[in-house]
Design a protein around this motif. Structure first.
Motif, PDB file in Angstrom:
ATOM      1  N   ASN A 108       0.745  -1.137   0.106  1.00 46.06           N
ATOM      2  CA  ASN A 108      -0.090  -0.018  -0.137  1.00 46.06           C
ATOM      3  C   ASN A 108       0.776   1.203   0.006  1.00 46.06           C
ATOM      4  OD1 ASN A 108      -2.644  -1.162  -0.070  1.00 46.06           O
ATOM      5  ND2 ASN A 108      -2.134  -1.672   2.185  1.00 46.06           N
ATOM      6  N   PRO A 109       0.309   2.382  -0.305  1.00 44.74           N
ATOM      7  CA  PRO A 109       0.905   3.569  -0.064  1.00 44.74           C
ATOM      8  C   PRO A 109       1.412   3.907   1.154  1.00 44.74           C
ATOM      9  CG  PRO A 109      -0.906   3.951  -1.598  1.00 44.74           C
ATOM     10  CD  PRO A 109      -0.946   2.505  -0.823  1.00 44.74           C
ATOM     11  N   SER A 110       2.506   4.821   1.296  1.00 45.35           N
ATOM     12  CA  SER A 110       2.980   5.247   2.579  1.00 45.35           C
ATOM     13  C   SER A 110       2.725   6.898   2.545  1.00 45.35           C
ATOM     14  CB  SER A 110       4.318   4.943   2.961  1.00 45.35           C
ATOM     15  OG  SER A 110       5.072   5.561   2.040  1.00 45.35           O
ATOM     16  N   TYR A 111       2.610   7.438   3.572  1.00 47.54           N
ATOM     17  CA  TYR A 111       2.423   8.896   3.600  1.00 47.54           C
ATOM     18  C   TYR A 111       3.613   9.782   4.549  1.00 47.54           C
ATOM     19  CZ  TYR A 111      -2.271   7.258   1.820  1.00 47.54           C
ATOM     20  OH  TYR A 111      -3.250   7.058   1.011  1.00 47.54           O
ATOM     21  N   VAL A 112       3.475  10.913   3.971  1.00 51.17           N
ATOM     22  CA  VAL A 112       4.910  11.812   4.537  1.00 51.17           C
ATOM     23  C   VAL A 112       4.180  13.045   4.949  1.00 51.17           C
ATOM     24  CG1 VAL A 112       6.801  13.182   4.039  1.00 51.17           C
ATOM     25  CG2 VAL A 112       6.621  10.614   3.551  1.00 51.17           C
ATOM     26  N   ASP A 113       4.437  13.723   6.180  1.00 51.69           N
ATOM     27  CA  ASP A 113       4.378  15.187   6.404  1.00 51.69           C
ATOM     28  C   ASP A 113       5.772  15.793   6.643  1.00 51.69           C
ATOM     29  OD1 ASP A 113       1.292  15.374   7.193  1.00 51.69           O
ATOM     30  OD2 ASP A 113       1.874  13.626   8.511  1.00 51.69           O
ATOM     31  N   SER A 114       5.903  16.899   5.746  1.00 51.89           N
ATOM     32  CA  SER A 114       6.965  17.340   5.489  1.00 51.89           C
ATOM     33  C   SER A 114       7.054  18.810   6.055  1.00 51.89           C
ATOM     34  CB  SER A 114       7.472  17.216   4.094  1.00 51.89           C
ATOM     35  OG  SER A 114       8.664  17.696   3.891  1.00 51.89           O
ATOM     36  N   PHE A 115       8.062  19.253   7.083  1.00 52.67           N
ATOM     37  CA  PHE A 115       8.074  20.633   7.258  1.00 52.67           C
ATOM     38  C   PHE A 115       9.577  21.190   6.882  1.00 52.67           C
ATOM     39  CE2 PHE A 115       5.272  18.292  10.099  1.00 52.67           C
ATOM     40  CZ  PHE A 115       4.169  19.181  10.466  1.00 52.67           C
ATOM     41  N   GLU A 116       9.494  22.641   6.471  1.00 54.58           N
ATOM     42  CA  GLU A 116      10.836  23.109   6.283  1.00 54.58           C
ATOM     43  C   GLU A 116      10.875  24.408   6.757  1.00 54.58           C
ATOM     44  OE1 GLU A 116      11.608  23.125   2.093  1.00 54.58           O
ATOM     45  OE2 GLU A 116      12.156  20.987   1.905  1.00 54.58           O
ATOM     46  N   PHE A 117      12.049  24.887   7.455  1.00 55.10           N
ATOM     47  CA  PHE A 117      12.295  26.228   7.902  1.00 55.10           C
ATOM     48  C   PHE A 117      13.770  26.800   7.539  1.00 55.10           C
ATOM     49  CE2 PHE A 117      13.953  29.200  11.365  1.00 55.10           C
ATOM     50  CZ  PHE A 117      12.948  30.230  11.214  1.00 55.10           C
TER      51      PHE A 117
END
Length: 855
Positions: A603-612
């Protein structure tokens, strides 16, 4: 007539057409006369970089345009006749005059008036939150991407896309050709803003080698893509922008390369821009030899019986010969000042012949010092076609635009492999493997942009992706036990993979004082159908359907302290869809002791991505440090396990043979965090530095029980532990020395630190490359020389642990190589771009409408 002969005929006709068009353009140019002039303000001051357009009143095909230089002067060739001359420049009113051109000479100065508010106008663009750097710098930082210009990359001159990617900040290319960003290999590739048949099926490394570096204009590195982009690719997107003409008249260049390991390349870029028409023709081909080395030492720790192996040493060397040809042709027609249509077609072919030698050394308790040799002869032919059609319409001059595009693609790959294996000099095994894959893709897009006031813009769009993959895998085997060639039941199958994606997005951007923001939301509806049929009548068909509907938000914030000095903060949600090949349930068979198994339940996997991030650009330096954090759920991991080989009836073979299997699974979480630092420093007028340092940590969690065997060869269960955390480093530094105006030297160093998890310990790696470039013949030609991996150190070393074995591995994808290239540029016309009023909102700040939009 076979397909190779068709391509050869196509190539010959393409080159013939090129010469005919070149001759026609040069003959046409002989009828013109050379004129010159200048553009000045009312105070008689020169106006640099003004657009001067000559429209022939009798025949628009004879029209032309140019830009003034820094002194406000210009030159061009025109056919004698009556012309309307329009002059445009930023902060000036448009001016139109009529002149009769009869003979060569200077037509005098053209005067334009300043805008009424030019003295106190303040920019109202969203570009106000975008940092741009001088065109002489190799990369620039924007709100949602970084742009890398490979034109100053001497080390990869005469190479291919894979060579260029090895030098791009924040991007790494492993020894097996795998491309990764910030330690993750789930990178989405686009060509001119769209998935492309040019990159082959499943983005193979061979496809990267078939795109010449000379045809690449720039590479957009998008580490945290906005909602306007497709949501695939949790590590980010690499958008490869191929060269397009921005100059009037007939222009072209040709580049030839010779190198070792033996390689030859010849590529040409031709274009002609006249009046309402622009056409281009790019093409070329080459021959390249490759050599890869792979060594595995396996130690089976619980193989205690007399018939069980306790050690297996594998030495593998693969030598291949590659031929690739590509040709692209297209046309753009301006129906009016506000509407244009475009059409283009591309064909690419890639042929590979390889010879692989694998030597096995076995240490049995009962039969010590046994050896086996495996010889593999393989051929691969890949043929790709792509047709693109588009329409662009501007509703007004304020930035309200509509873009429609349609892309039709087809990619066909044939792989044939003959395998012969002997043990202790006696015949043991023969395999004939035929693998055929056909991919058909349709991509339709619509993108709309609507400016709202002076500082805001609304964007919306729709995209449809339809992909059909047909897999056919036929394995025939003969052994000592079965001397007659027969079908090998577990490895022969047909499979069909179909997917349809519907995507909608809306995005709003604006600016309040020094604070800029962009909010977006994307909805993707995915439908995937897999139909698998084993060719053996007793094996049932296997069908499955997967449906997903996901929302992907994106938020971008920026605060500008001063010009070219700002803070950037963003968040996006992404998806990692399994490659179609990963979902096919039966294995890819090319080695009876190292087998890759698909997983139809993946199945797909999911990512929450943050950048500063922070970015500052000055005259001599640009620096962009970015802190990032990514949290991935249902991460795709590769389970490595061993089992005893069996015959078709499921009986364990004697003597016992241990098979090493690799299978993708969804498991646990993966957290990545770190500091990604990019910088460009012009230390002196003759010394420049471009660098990238990625300091990252990782924390992986997950464990799974799987089937293996015990010391008696009986089925049992073991636990695979993927948990691990640590810290690693990637760094690259390129230094360029400008000896004089025509001669430059370049040295590039690359380092990748070691990385350790519970099941694998990967050692560090480094490489140093060198390049030199010399312009000759009044800068109309360039000679370049480069050496890749001077000290031959670019190799991957690792140790992998399973429940009953330890494997030490060494892999080198390509040894040290060097290349000499020659580029000749003929008839370089003047670059013409419409000047942009400051009140306009830039339509290219998220990928460029010249690619048809990134959606």
């Amino acid at each position: 007539m076979n397909q190779t002969e068709i391509i050869n005929i196509f190539t010959k006709k393409t080159l013939g057409l090129t010469f005919v068009l070149s001759a026609a353009a040069l003959a046409f140019a002989q009828e013109k006369v050379g004129i010159s002039g200048s553009v000045v303000s009312k105070s008689n001051q020169p106006v640099p970089y003004a657009s001067v357009t000559f429209t022939n009143k009798a025949n628009k095909q004879l029209s032309d345009a140019t830009l003034t230089d820094e002194k406000g002067q210009y030159k061009l060739d025109l056919t004698p006749g009556q012309y309307d001359i329009s002059v445009e420049a930023i902060d000036y009113k448009k001016s139109v005059v009529n002149r009769q051109i009869t003979a060569a000479g200077n037509i005098g100065a053209l005067s334009i008036d300043p805008e009424a508010s030019a003295t106190n106008m303040k920019t109202g663009e969203i570009q106000g939150v975008t940092i741009t750097v001088a065109s002489t710098k190799p990369y620039k930082v924007e709100l949602d991407k970084r742009t890398y210009d490979p034109s100053q990359d001497i080390v990869s001159k005469g190479g291919n896309l894979q060579d260029v990617l090895s030098n791009v900040p924040s991007v790494s290319v492993d020894t097996d050709g795998t491309v990764s960003m910030r330690g993750s290999s789930n990178v989405r590739f686009l060509i001119n803003g769209k998935p492309s048949a040019l990159l082959g099926i499943d983005d193979g490394a061979n496809a990267l080698q078939s795109i010449p570096a000379d045809q690449i204009e720039r590479i957009e590195v998008i580490t945290n893509p906005s909602s306007k982009f497709e949501a695939s690719g949790t590590a980010g997107i690499l958008n490869i922008i191929l060269k397009k003409n921005k100059k009037t008249g007939f222009n072209g260049s040709v580049t030839g390369t010779l190198g070792y390991l033996p390689q030859t390349n010849l590529n040409t870029n031709l274009s002609w821009r006249k009046g309402n028409f622009t056409w281009f023709l790019n093409g070329g081909g080459g021959y390249r030899e490759s050599k890869s080395t792979n060594r595995n030492d396996d130690y089976f720790t619980n193989a205690l019986n007399a018939d069980d192996q306790i050690q297996r040493n594998t030495n593998s060397e693969n030598n291949s010969k590659n031929n690739n040809y590509n040709a692209s042709a297209g046309i753009v027609y301006d129906i009016s000042d506000k509407t244009s249509v475009n059409a283009s077609g591309t064909v690419r072919t890639f042929d590979n012949e390889s010879v692989g030698n694998i030597d096995y050394f076995y240490d049995f308790l009962a039969i010590p010092n046994s050896s086996s040799q495996r010889i593999t002869l393989g051929t691969n032919n890949n043929l790709a076609f792509q047709g693109d059609f588009g329409l662009d319409h501007k509703f007004d001059d304020n930035g309200q635009n509509l873009s429609l595009s349609l892309s039709l693609q087809r990619n066909r790959s044939y792989n044939d492999t003959d395998i012969d294996q002997t043990r202790d000099g006696l015949f043991e095994l023969r395999n004939i493997v035929n693998q055929n894959t056909i991919n058909r893709t349709v991509i339709a897009k619509a993108d709309y942009e609507l400016p709202i006031g002076e500082n805001s813009k609304l964007e919306a769009g729709y995209r449809l992706d339809i992909n059909n993959n047909d897999y056919s895998n036929d394995v025939q085997q003969s052994t000592v036990i079965t001397p007659v060639l027969s079908f090998l039941r577990p490895y022969t199958y047909d499979a069909t993979y179909k997917e349809m994606f519907n995507a909608f997005y809306v995005q709003f951007k604006s600016k309040i004082g020094n604070l800029g923001y962009q909010l977006g939301l994307r909805d993707e509806i995915s439908n995937i159908d897999i139909a698998y049929k084993n060719l053996v009548p007793t094996s049932p068909a296997l069908n499955t359907t997967k449906t997903y509907n996901n929302l992907f938000p994106s938020v971008y914030l920026s605060y500008e302290f001063a010009k070219d000095n700002q803070l950037l903060l963003n968040y996006t949600r992404r998806i990692d869809r399994p490659r179609s090949f990963f979902l096919i349930p039966n294995p890819n068979y090319n080695d009876n002791q190292n087998i890759f198994d698909g997983n139809i339940d993946l199945n797909p996997s999911y990512v929450d991505s943050f950048e500063f991030g922070y970015s500052i650009s000055k005259k001599k330096f640009t620096i962009n440090p970015t802190l990032y954090y990514r949290h991935q759920t249902d991460d795709t991991k590769m389970l490595v396990y061993n089992k005893l080989a069996t015959d078709e009836a499921g009986n364990i073979l004697t003597p016992k043979v241990i098979e090493s299997h690799t299978k993708p699974i969804n498991l646990g979480t993966d957290d990545r965090y770190g500091l990604d630092l990019n910088f460009n420093f012009d230390a002196t007028s003759w010394l420049k530095f471009l660098g990238n340092v990625d300091l990252f940590g990782y924390n992986t969690k997950g464990s799974i029980a799987y089937d293996t065997f015990d010391v008696d060869g009986n089925p049992t269960q073991a636990i695979a532990n993927f948990e691990g955390k640590g810290f690693s480093t990637r760094a690259r530094l390129t230094s360029t020395v400008k000896v004089d105006k025509t001669f430059s030297l370049q040295v590039q160093g690359f380092y990748r630190g070691g990385q350790k998890t519970a099941y694998q310990d990967r050692k560090d790696m480094y490489a140093i490359s060198f390049g030199a470039s010399k312009n000759i013949w009044n800068n109309n030609a360039t000679i370049s020389f480069n050496i890749q991996d001077i000290f031959n150190t670019r190799a991957m070393r690792s140790t992998t642990y399973t429940a009953n074995s330890v494997r030490d591995s060494y892999m080198q994808w390509q040894p040290r190589q060097f290349a000499l290239s020659f580029t000749y540029r003929f008839k370089q016309g003047e670059k013409v771009e419409q000047p942009k009023r400051k009140k306009d909102i830039n339509a290219n700040d998220t990928g460029g409408d010249e690619q048809g939009g990134p959606m």
